[in-house]
Motif scaffolding. Structure first.
Motif, PDB file in Angstrom:
ATOM      1  N   TRP A   1     -53.833  -3.784  17.664  1.00 40.33           N
ATOM      2  CA  TRP A   1     -53.084  -3.695  16.265  1.00 40.33           C
ATOM      3  C   TRP A   1     -53.105  -2.355  15.770  1.00 40.33           C
ATOM      4  O   TRP A   1     -52.526  -1.504  15.449  1.00 40.33           O
ATOM      5  CB  TRP A   1     -53.424  -3.859  15.550  1.00 40.33           C
ATOM      6  N   LEU A   2     -54.473  -1.799  16.239  1.00 42.82           N
ATOM      7  CA  LEU A   2     -54.735  -0.035  16.172  1.00 42.82           C
ATOM      8  C   LEU A   2     -54.082   0.496  16.541  1.00 42.82           C
ATOM      9  O   LEU A   2     -54.324   1.690  16.744  1.00 42.82           O
ATOM     10  CB  LEU A   2     -56.631  -0.022  16.122  1.00 42.82           C
ATOM     11  N   ALA A   3     -54.239   0.245  18.331  1.00 43.20           N
ATOM     12  CA  ALA A   3     -53.531   1.421  19.042  1.00 43.20           C
ATOM     13  C   ALA A   3     -51.901   1.060  18.952  1.00 43.20           C
ATOM     14  O   ALA A   3     -50.739   2.614  19.089  1.00 43.20           O
ATOM     15  CB  ALA A   3     -53.753   0.612  20.874  1.00 43.20           C
ATOM     16  N   LYS A   4     -51.292   0.164  17.997  1.00 44.07           N
ATOM     17  CA  LYS A   4     -49.786  -0.079  17.688  1.00 44.07           C
ATOM     18  C   LYS A   4     -49.448   1.557  16.902  1.00 44.07           C
ATOM     19  O   LYS A   4     -48.696   1.612  16.703  1.00 44.07           O
ATOM     20  CB  LYS A   4     -49.404  -1.186  17.727  1.00 44.07           C
ATOM     21  N   VAL A   5     -50.533   0.777  15.718  1.00 44.45           N
ATOM     22  CA  VAL A   5     -50.395   1.645  14.688  1.00 44.45           C
ATOM     23  C   VAL A   5     -50.690   3.176  15.239  1.00 44.45           C
ATOM     24  O   VAL A   5     -50.391   4.383  14.620  1.00 44.45           O
ATOM     25  CB  VAL A   5     -51.715   2.013  13.566  1.00 44.45           C
ATOM     26  N   ASP A   6     -51.717   3.837  16.231  1.00 44.88           N
ATOM     27  CA  ASP A   6     -51.411   5.070  17.268  1.00 44.88           C
ATOM     28  C   ASP A   6     -50.827   5.165  17.339  1.00 44.88           C
ATOM     29  O   ASP A   6     -50.082   7.002  17.201  1.00 44.88           O
ATOM     30  CB  ASP A   6     -53.023   4.917  17.640  1.00 44.88           C
ATOM     31  N   ALA A   7     -49.674   4.642  18.229  1.00 43.86           N
ATOM     32  CA  ALA A   7     -48.511   5.170  18.957  1.00 43.86           C
ATOM     33  C   ALA A   7     -47.341   5.232  17.944  1.00 43.86           C
ATOM     34  O   ALA A   7     -46.384   6.062  18.093  1.00 43.86           O
ATOM     35  CB  ALA A   7     -48.674   3.823  19.132  1.00 43.86           C
ATOM     36  N   ILE A   8     -47.235   4.451  16.854  1.00 43.16           N
ATOM     37  CA  ILE A   8     -46.404   4.600  16.028  1.00 43.16           C
ATOM     38  C   ILE A   8     -46.042   5.634  15.289  1.00 43.16           C
ATOM     39  O   ILE A   8     -45.088   5.930  14.714  1.00 43.16           O
ATOM     40  CB  ILE A   8     -46.007   3.397  15.232  1.00 43.16           C
ATOM     41  N   ILE A   9     -47.326   6.359  14.680  1.00 41.63           N
ATOM     42  CA  ILE A   9     -47.712   7.656  14.041  1.00 41.63           C
ATOM     43  C   ILE A   9     -46.677   8.808  13.081  1.00 41.63           C
ATOM     44  O   ILE A   9     -45.754   9.278  13.345  1.00 41.63           O
ATOM     45  CB  ILE A   9     -48.925   7.768  14.051  1.00 41.63           C
ATOM     46  N   PRO A  10     -46.334   8.993  15.246  1.00 45.51           N
ATOM     47  CA  PRO A  10     -45.667  10.276  15.788  1.00 45.51           C
ATOM     48  C   PRO A  10     -43.788   9.961  15.007  1.00 45.51           C
ATOM     49  O   PRO A  10     -43.090  10.243  14.599  1.00 45.51           O
ATOM     50  CB  PRO A  10     -46.041  10.049  17.174  1.00 45.51           C
TER      51      PRO A  10
END
Length: 378
Positions: free
Chosen positions: A154-163
């Protein structure tokens, strides 16, 4: 001639004695029903044999039923018979079909079993369950950070969608400031800014109108929002803020959102995902329409098989808990003597008559023998 008359007379007397004696013996099995007293003394053979021994008879009947008639092994073998299994499946399917085709609503079934106001009770139970689960989960998580609590994916998905979030924000900003509403808002902001400058702002307004300034600033603002550097800056800011949020304690996040608000949100949305109110006002057939065939052809036969195996493996314990011997004993003890007499006579009436006739026959035979003996003695 006298000899024949004597033989016939003694035969008749013997037959009467034998028949009456046997008949009296049979009657004395049950009668008199109660003891008879004369001058305070109980007459012998009162009450009859069965009334006198009824308690003992009840105990023996109970033992006989459990030990010899209704045995665990007999019941177990019955459950294993293919014909019995087939009959039970057919019966269960017919009952299942009757229930599935019933017009009775589920809420009416609940009321039939004594559960009233089931809609509110289910809502209360569901909310209580959600509340208890919420407290159970949050009680363990409040001291942990968001980073420690959320799964890594989940954390990785949030990191990925910030851009993507940055792109979305900038695109919406550009779209807004290119619109007439955005230009008007920009003009109002410029006017407020110049008014706050006092005299200097008034001097600027003497030379340039708000609209002219807005027309000059708008392209530059759009160009700024479209610049790669702006995207990188916004992405970096969002990354930094997200890193800070990940270090928040769950308890702090709960405090900011409001515990009651979060709990109310969960209860509302979970209740929407479980349409129990609609189910309660539908029939069982309507709720299970998509599964009718599998219920009748698969689930019910499987349930009958599992139920039979369950009973067969625990029949001894079940019979022990049922106390069958005690049930039989209580039933027999509860019978009136008159009812016992009717039951026994209804089963063995013909045999008792044969015993009476046999007594008469034996008595008559003995009478003939006695007559012959008298003749020989004379």
């Amino acid at each position: 001639m006298n000899f024949v008359i004597m033989i016939v007379f003694m035969m008749v007397i013997g037959a009467l004695i034998g028949g009456v004696t046997n008949h009296l013996a049979i009657k004395m099995l049950f009668r008199p029903y109660k003891p008879i007293y004369i001058w305070g003394k109980q007459l012998p053979f009162t009450p009859g044999l069965i009334p006198k021994r009824r308690e003992e008879l009840a105990v023996q009947l109970g033992r006989m039923v459990v030990d010899h008639l209704l045995t665990a092994e007999g019941i177990r073998s019955k459950f294993k018979e293919p014909n019995f299994k087939r009959d039970m499946v057919t019966w269960a399917q017919s009952e299942g079909m009757r229930i599935l085709e019933s017009d009775k609503k589920i809420i009416q079934w609940f009321e039939q079993f004594g559960v009233v106001d089931s809609e509110n009770k289910i809502e209360q139970q569901l909310n209580a369950f959600i509340g208890s689960r919420y407290e159970e989960v949050m009680g363990q998580a409040r001291s942990k950070t968001l980073k420690e609590t959320l799964p890594n994916q989940w954390l990785a998905k949030v990191d990925a969608i910030i851009p993507d979030i940055s792109i979305y924000i900038l695109e919406k900003g550009i779209e807004y400031f290119e619109s007439a509403e955005g230009k008007q808002r920009l003009s109002i902001m410029i006017n407020d800014f110049l008014e706050n400058l006092g005299t200097l702002g008034n001097m600027v307004k003497m030379f340039l109108s708000n609209e002219a300034i807005a027309n000059s600033i708008q392209p530059e603002l759009v160009r700024f929002l479209s610049h790669r550097g702006t995207f990188n800056l916004l992405t970096q800011l969002l990354d930094n803020e997200w890193d800070k949020i990940k270090e928040w304690r769950i308890g702090r996040l709960e405090q900011k959102l409001g515990k009651e608000r979060v709990l109310s949100f969960l209860q509302t949305h979970i209740a929407e995902q479980i349409p129990y109110k609609k189910w309660l006002h539908s029939t069982i057939g309507e709720v299970t329409a998509a599964y009718k065939e599998i219920i009748l052809e698969v689930w019910i036969p499987k349930a009958v098989e599992l139920g039979g195996e369950f009973i067969a493996t625990r029949i001894e314990e079940m019979m022990e808990r049922l106390h069958l011997a005690e049930i039989v004993r209580n039933q027999v003890e509860g019978f009136s003597v008159e009812r016992l007499e009717v039951m026994v006579l209804s089963i063995s009436k013909r045999e008792f008559k044969m015993i009476t006739f046999l007594g008469a026959l034996l008595g008559g035979g003995i009478g003939i023998v006695q007559g012959l003996i008298v003749l020989l003695v004379q």
